[in-house]
Write a protein that holds these residues in place. Structure first.
Motif: not given
Length: 983
Positions: A192, A206-209, A263, A267
C-alpha cells in the motif's frame, strides 16, 4: 445480387488474422530512474512498461473493452503430464546416458486421451535442460520401441542404452523432478502506497490502508485467520502468529494464492525499514502496488523498491468518480513476453473482470519469470543434481535384476511376458499401481496439484469453441475453401457447395478432381489445381459464372467443360501458392517439379462484378500473364508467398525441401538459406507468413517444432536473412499435419486433437481432443471434420458407454485391446464444424458474405404505406435488418410512431430462429456480454412500463399486437454478432 458478392470481407478477415501481430501490445522497454524528495537519483533499471496501446482506441469509454485472450498460459492441467497421465497407472520408466554421458530418464504410458476413446503413447524425457513431452499415435498393428520414441525426441546416440526401472519408488523421484517446473500455488505481495510516497521505506511504514484499499483486498480474496490454517500458507507462520494474525487468500482456477499484504504483516515503530515486511514482500516474484492519489500525482517506479528478487510490479489505482480501476504493469527486461495484453485504455469498471484479468496476468507473469536466466540456470543446476543423484542410486539396483527383465530394455514398450513370469510381473504391477495411487492421493490432499481445470470454468465460453455446420456428412473431403458463409468442398462425389441448414448443391461432378483450391470473392475468381501427376493443371473460373449456374440450375459441369479454364504452361504442377494480401495484383506461384512459374493478374479497382459478367468469355484465363520461371535444386514440399515492404522487386517465396527452408526473390530468382533442420527425418508442415508491425515474418513448422524467423528487407547487397533477437521457437506436443495462425493464437491440427498456443511466445493455452480430426478450410473461418460414435439407444448412459469403450492401460502380460470404431447399437457420424474467426481474433470484424445459396430479399408494403421488415427464407438477419428493427423499436418507445409494427412474417421467422437456437441438436443458446447488456437494459425498461420480456416465441407472437415492442427486444438479443446502441 452481384454487388452483394463484390463486397467481400476477405481482406478484413486476413487483416484481423495476420495484420495485428505486434509486440507493442505487450509494452516497450524503458530506462526508469527513481529519485528521493530532494531530487537525488536513488536507483535505475530497465523495465518493460505495459500501459495499454497508446493512441489506439482513444475514444473508448472505460470498461467497454473486451477481448478473448485472457487465459492462463501453460496451465498445469495440460503440462503436468506425469501427475495426470502416469501416476497411479501401469507405465514404463527407463534410464540411460546420452553421447555426452549425461544421464536421462524416459517415462512412457499408453493411455486414453481425456476419456475420448483415443489411445495414445504419452512420453516424457527428463534431462538436466528440462523435460520434453510428446504424444505418439497408437497402432494395434505396429509396435513402438524405446529407440523409436527417443529418436522422435532427437536423441539417437547413447553412451549407455536405456534400461527399464522396475522399482515402484521411482514414481516419487519422478514426481519431484516434475515439481521443479514450478509451484502450482502462488504468493503475491501487496504493497500500500499513499499519495506522494517515493521510497519503499515510506510505503512499508504504512500501518493501515484506506477504505478503497480494503475494498480492493476484499476483491482479491477472503480474509483468513493464519493460526491453525491448513491450506497453502505461502511462507507465513500458521502456528505462533509471528507473521501477523490474518491474511488474504483465494483459489483461482485450481491455484491457491496467498497474498502478503503489507498492512497485515507485523509493524515495528522502532524499525524504519520494516525488515519483517520486506522479508516476505521483497522475496515475492510479483508484487501489487496499490497507489492512492490522482493520475497526475507522482507515479510509482519499480526502481523505488530495493529488491533483487521481485521482477514484476502491477500498479493499481482506484478512481472514485467512475468506480473503476486502472492497471499498469512493469516487468524486468529479461522476463519473456506474457499475456494477456492490457486493454486500451487499461481501465476496468467491471470489478470481477478486473480481478480475473489481474490474477491471470500475475500468474502468467510469475511463470514467465521462471524462464529468465536468473531462475532457469538455478533450475537447470537443481535438475542436473537430482537426475545424477537418482542415476547413481538406480544403476547398482539395475545390475541386480535378473537378465529376463533386462531383455525388455529395447523391446516393445508393452510386450508379452513369458508365462513363467506372469504371476511375478502381476504382483509387481499391483504394488506399482498401489504406491502410485497413494502418492497421487497424498499430493492432492497436500494441495500440490491443481484441480481439474476442465470443470472449474464450465460456464465460460472459450473463443475456440466450435459450432455445428453440417451434420452427417458422408463424403471424403479432399480440400475446401469458404465462399461467404458457405463452404465449397471437393469430395469423392464431386464439388459441393454446403451451407448451414440447407441441402448441399453439386457444382462440378466427380470427373473433376480438385486437389487444392482458393475462392477469391473480391476478385471474382475460383482457382483450383486438378487431377494428379502429368495430367494436373491449374484452372481459373469466374465466381459469378459459377453462381449463375447454381441459380439457373443448369447442367452440372464436368471435367470436359473446363477446357477453356486451363492456365497455360501449368501442366504437371504438384503445388501452387497465392499471396494472401492481394492489393495491386494477384500473384500465383506454380510448382512443376523443381520449376517455379510466376503468374500475375492485374487488378483493376474500377472493375466490378457487374461489368465482368458482361464480358463475352466466361473464362478469365486471358487476364493472367506469365512473368518468369525460377529453377530450384529440388521440388518444393511447402511453398508460401511473402510480401515485401514495397512490393517492388522485394517480394519473396519461401520454399521447403530436403532439410531446409529457403527464401527466393521473385524478381531475381536468388535464394537465401532461412533455416536448416538438424534432424535425420523431416516432416514439413507449413510456412505461415505473419506480419509484425508491417514487417514480414515466417512461422516455420516441421516435425514437433515451430520456428519464428523475422524476414528483413533487402539492403543493397547485404544478405536477406539475419539473426534477430525477436526469433523464437517452441515445440508441439504432437506432430501436426496442419497449422493455422489466427492472432493471437496459432492452432496445430493433429489426427485427434487441436493444440492451441499463443503466437507471441508459443505458450500453451489449451488442448482440445477431437476424435478423427481433419482440417477442411482455414482461410477465414476454420472448418474441420470430426468423426464420433453416436449411441443409437437413448437409454444407455454416457457412464455405461465409457465403461465399455474407454481403453485401459494394458498390463505387461496382456495385449492392448481397444474398442472397435463402432459398437453395437451405434451409428458412425461424420460432422462438419466451424470455429468463427471473429471469436478467435477477439474483436468485431465485417460480417462475411451472404451464402451463395441464400434467396433474394423481398420487401413488402403494409396497409399504412410503411415498408415492413425484409422477409427472407434464411434464418439469419443482416446488420441492416437488425438496425431497422432497432430504429423502429426506438421510435416506438419514444412515441414517434402512431401505429405499432404490423404483424409480418418476421414474427414467424423469430419463432424459427428461437426454436433453432434452443434445439438441443443445434446446441444451447449462447449468452454473451452483448446479450446481457441488451437484456439488462430491456428488463429495466419493461419493469417501468410493464412490458413483456418473455423469451417464449409463441408468447411473443401472441402478444405482438398488444405489446408490439416486446418481440424486437428478444429478437435483437438473439444476435450477438452485432451490438446495437439503443441509448
Amino acid at each position: 445480387l452481384n454487388k452483394r458478392f463484390y463486397s467481400s470481407s476477405v481482406s478484413e478477415d486476413l487483416g484481423c488474422r495476420r495484420g495485428e501481430f505486434s509486440r507493442k501490445h505487450y509494452g516497450s522497454v524503458e530506462l526508469l530512474i527513481s529519485s528521493d524528495a530532494d531530487g537525488a537519483i536513488q536507483r535505475a533499471g530497465r523495465f518493460r512498461v505495459e500501459n495499454g496501446s497508446s493512441g489506439e482506441n482513444a475514444d473508448y469509454t472505460p470498461g467497454t473493452w473486451h477481448r478473448t485472450d485472457v487465459h492462463l498460459e501453460n496451465p498445469e492441467y495440460h503440462t503436468r503430464w506425469y501427475f495426470k497421465y502416469f501416476l497411479g497407472k501401469v507405465h514404463q520408466n527407463y534410464i540411460g546416458t546420452d553421447a555426452e554421458k549425461n544421464p536421462f530418464f524416459l517415462s512412457v504410458v499408453l493411455s486414453d486421451q481425456n476419456n475420448q476413446r483415443i489411445p495414445q503413447y504419452h512420453s516424457i524425457l527428463w534431462r538436466k535442460t528440462g523435460t520434453q513431452k510428446i504424444c505418439l499415435p497408437y497402432s494395434p498393428t505396429k509396435t513402438l520401441s524405446v529407440k523409436s520414441i527417443l529418436s522422435a525426441m532427437s536423441l539417437d546416440k547413447f553412451e549407455k542404452s536405456p534400461r527399464e526401472i522396475f522399482h515402484p519408488d521411482i514414481q516419487k523421484d519422478l514426481l519431484v523432478l516434475e515439481e521443479q517446473e514450478g509451484s502450482v500455488n502462488f504468493k503475491f505481495g501487496v504493497l500500500y502506497a499513499k499519495d506522494g510516497q517515493l521510497t519503499d521505506d515510506e510505503m512499508f511504514s504504512n500501518e493501515t490502508g484506506s477504505e478503497s484499499f480494503q475494498r480492493f483486498l476484499h476483491l482479491l480474496g477472503d480474509t483468513i485467520t493464519l493460526k491453525g490454517w491448513s491450506g497453502y500458507r505461502g511462507g507465513l507462520d500458521t502456528k505462533n502468529d509471528t507473521t501477523g494474525t490474518c491474511s488474504i487468500y483465494t483459489v483461482f482456477q485450481g491455484h491457491e494464492i496467498m497474498f502478503h499484504v503489507s498492512t497485515m504483516l507485523p509493524y515495528s515503530r522502532e524499525n524504519k525499514q520494516q525488515v519483517e515486511r520486506k522479508r516476505h514482500i521483497g522475496n515475492d516474484i510479483v508484487t501489487i502496488i496499490f497507489q492512492e492519489g490522482e493520475e497526475s500525482s507522482s507515479a510509482f517506479k519499480p526502481s523505488m523498491i530495493r529488491s533483487h528478487f521481485t521482477h514484476i510490479f502491477a500498479l493499481v489505482r482506484y478512481n472514485k468518480q467512475n468506480d473503476s480501476y486502472r492497471l499498469k504493469i512493469f516487468s524486468e527486461e529479461s522476463v519473456p513476453l506474457f499475456g494477456p495484453p492490457l486493454p486500451s485504455p487499461p481501465v476496468f469498471t467491471n470489478h470481477q473482470e478486473f480481478r480475473n484479468f489481474v490474477l491471470v496476468k500475475l500468474i502468467n507473469g510469475e511463470k514467465a519469470t521462471l524462464e529468465t536466466p536468473t531462475f532457469s540456470l538455478k533450475r537447470q543446476r537443481t535438475l542436473d543434481m537430482l537426475i545424477r543423484s537418482l542415476y547413481q542410486d538406480m544403476m547398482p539396483d539395475l545390475h541386480k535384476v535378473n537378465n529376463m527383465l533386462n531383455r525388455r530394455s529395447f523391446s516393445d514398450v508393452l510386450p508379452e511376458s513369458p508365462k513363467s513370469t506372469r504371476k511375478k510381473e502381476e504382483a509387481r504391477q499391483a504394488e506399482f499401481v498401489r504406491l502410485g495411487q497413494a502418492l497421487k492421493l497424498k499430493t492432492t490432499v497436500k494441495g500440490d496439484t491443481t484441480a481439474n481445470l476442465a470443470t472449474t470454468n464450465f460456464c465460460k465460453k472459450e473463443p475456440w469453441e466450435s459450432q455445428s455446420f453440417c451434420s452427417n456428412f458422408p463424403h471424403e473431403v479432399v480440400c475446401a475453401d469458404s465462399w461467404g458463409q458457405s463452404l465449397l468442398v471437393s469430395t469423392d462425389a464431386g464439388i459441393l457447395l454446403i451451407d448451414d441448414g440447407q441441402p448441399s448443391v453439386q457444382v462440378f461432378d466427380k470427373t473433376l478432381q480438385i486437389k487444392q483450391m482458393n475462392v477469391l470473392e473480391a476478385l471474382d475468381l475460383l482457382i483450383a489445381r486438378t487431377d494428379k501427376g502429368k495430367d494436373s493443371r491449374l484452372l481459373v473460373f469466374r465466381l459469378s459464372a459459377v453462381q449463375k449456374d447454381i441459380e439457373t440450375k443448369k447442367k452440372i459441369r464436368s471435367k470436359y467443360d473446363c477446357r477453356e479454364n486451363k492456365l497455360e504452361r501449368t501442366k504437371g504442377c504438384h503445388l501452387y501458392a497465392i499471396n494472401t494480401h492481394h492489393g495491386s495484383e494477384l500473384r500465383i506461384v506454380v510448382a512443376i517439379r523443381n520449376k517455379l512459374l510466376l503468374v500475375t493478374k492485374k487488378y483493376n479497382p474500377h472493375n466490378t462484378l457487374t461489368s465482368t459478367s458482361l464480358l463475352s468469355s466466361e473464362s478469365p484465363v486471358e487476364e493472367f500473364q506469365y512473368i518468369r520461371e525460377i529453377c530450384l535444386s529440388d521440388p518444393p514440399v511447402v511453398m508460401t508467398l511473402v510480401d515485401g515492404p514495397t512490393g517492388d522487386s522485394d517480394n519473396m517465396i519461401c520454399v521447403a525441401y530436403r532439410h531446409q527452408f529457403d527464401l527466393v526473390n521473385e524478381s531475381t530468382g536468388e535464394s537465401y538459406r532461412l533455416h536448416h533442420v538438424e534432424t535425420n527425418r523431416v516432416n514439413f508442415v507449413a510456412a505461415i507468413d505473419v506480419y509484425e508491425d508491417g514487417e514480414a515474418g515466417l512461422l516455420l513448422c516441421y516435425n514437433y517444432v515451430c520456428q519464428y524467423r523475422k524476414v528483413h528487407p533487402f539492403s543493397g547487397g547485404s544478405p536477406l536473412v539475419q539473426p534477430s533477437p525477436y526469433d523464437f521457437h517452441f515445440s508441439w506436443n504432437q506432430v501436426p499435419y496442419a497449422v493455422v495462425c489466427a492472432f493471437p493464437y496459432v492452432l496445430a491440427f493433429t489426427t485427434d486433437s487441436i493444440e492451441i498456443r499463443l503466437v507471441v511466445n508459443g505458450n500453451l493455452v489449451h488442448t482440445a481432443v477431437v476424435p478423427e480430426l481433419q482440417l477442411v478450410a482455414s482461410r477465414s473461418d476454420i472448418y474441420f471434420k470430426a468423426t464420433a460414435a453416436v449411441s443409437g439407444s437413448s437409454d444407455s448412459s454416457s457412464k455405461e458407454r465409457s465403461s465399455k469403450s474407454s481403453p485401459q492401460t494394458p498390463t505387461a502380460y496382456e495385449k492392448p485391446e481397444f474398442p472397435l470404431p463402432s459398437l453395437e447399437g451405434e451409428v458412425p457420424c461424420k460432422n462438419l464444424y466451424k470455429i468463427p474467426l471473429s471469436n478467435l481474433v477477439g474483436r468485431s470484424i465485417e460480417r462475411p458474405l451472404k451464402s451463395p445459396l441464400a434467396p433474394k430479399v423481398i420487401t413488402t408494403t403494409t396497409s399504412s404505406g410503411i415498408a415492413s421488415l425484409p422477409v427472407t427464407h434464411s434464418l439469419s438477419l443482416s446488420r441492416m435488418e437488425i438496425k431497422e428493427i432497432a430504429n423502429r423499436t426506438r421510435k416506438e418507445l419514444l412515441g414517434l410512431l402512431d401505429e405499432p409494427i404490423p404483424k409480418t412474417e418476421s414474427a414467424q421467422k423469430l419463432k424459427k430462429v428461437s426454436r433453432r437456437q434452443s434445439d438441443p441438436k443445434q446446441g444451447a443458446v449462447r449468452s454473451t456480454s452483448s446479450d446481457r447488456i441488451i437484456s439488462s437494459s430491456f428488463e429495466g425498461y419493461s419493469e417501468r412500463h410493464h412490458l413483456s420480456t418473455s423469451s417464449d416465441p409463441d408468447t411473443l407472437a401472441n402478444r405482438e399486437e398488444s405489446s408490439p415492442s416486446s418481440y424486437p427486444f428478444q429478437l435483437i438479443s438473439l444476435y450477438d454478432e452485432d451490438i446495437i446502441d439503443l441509448k
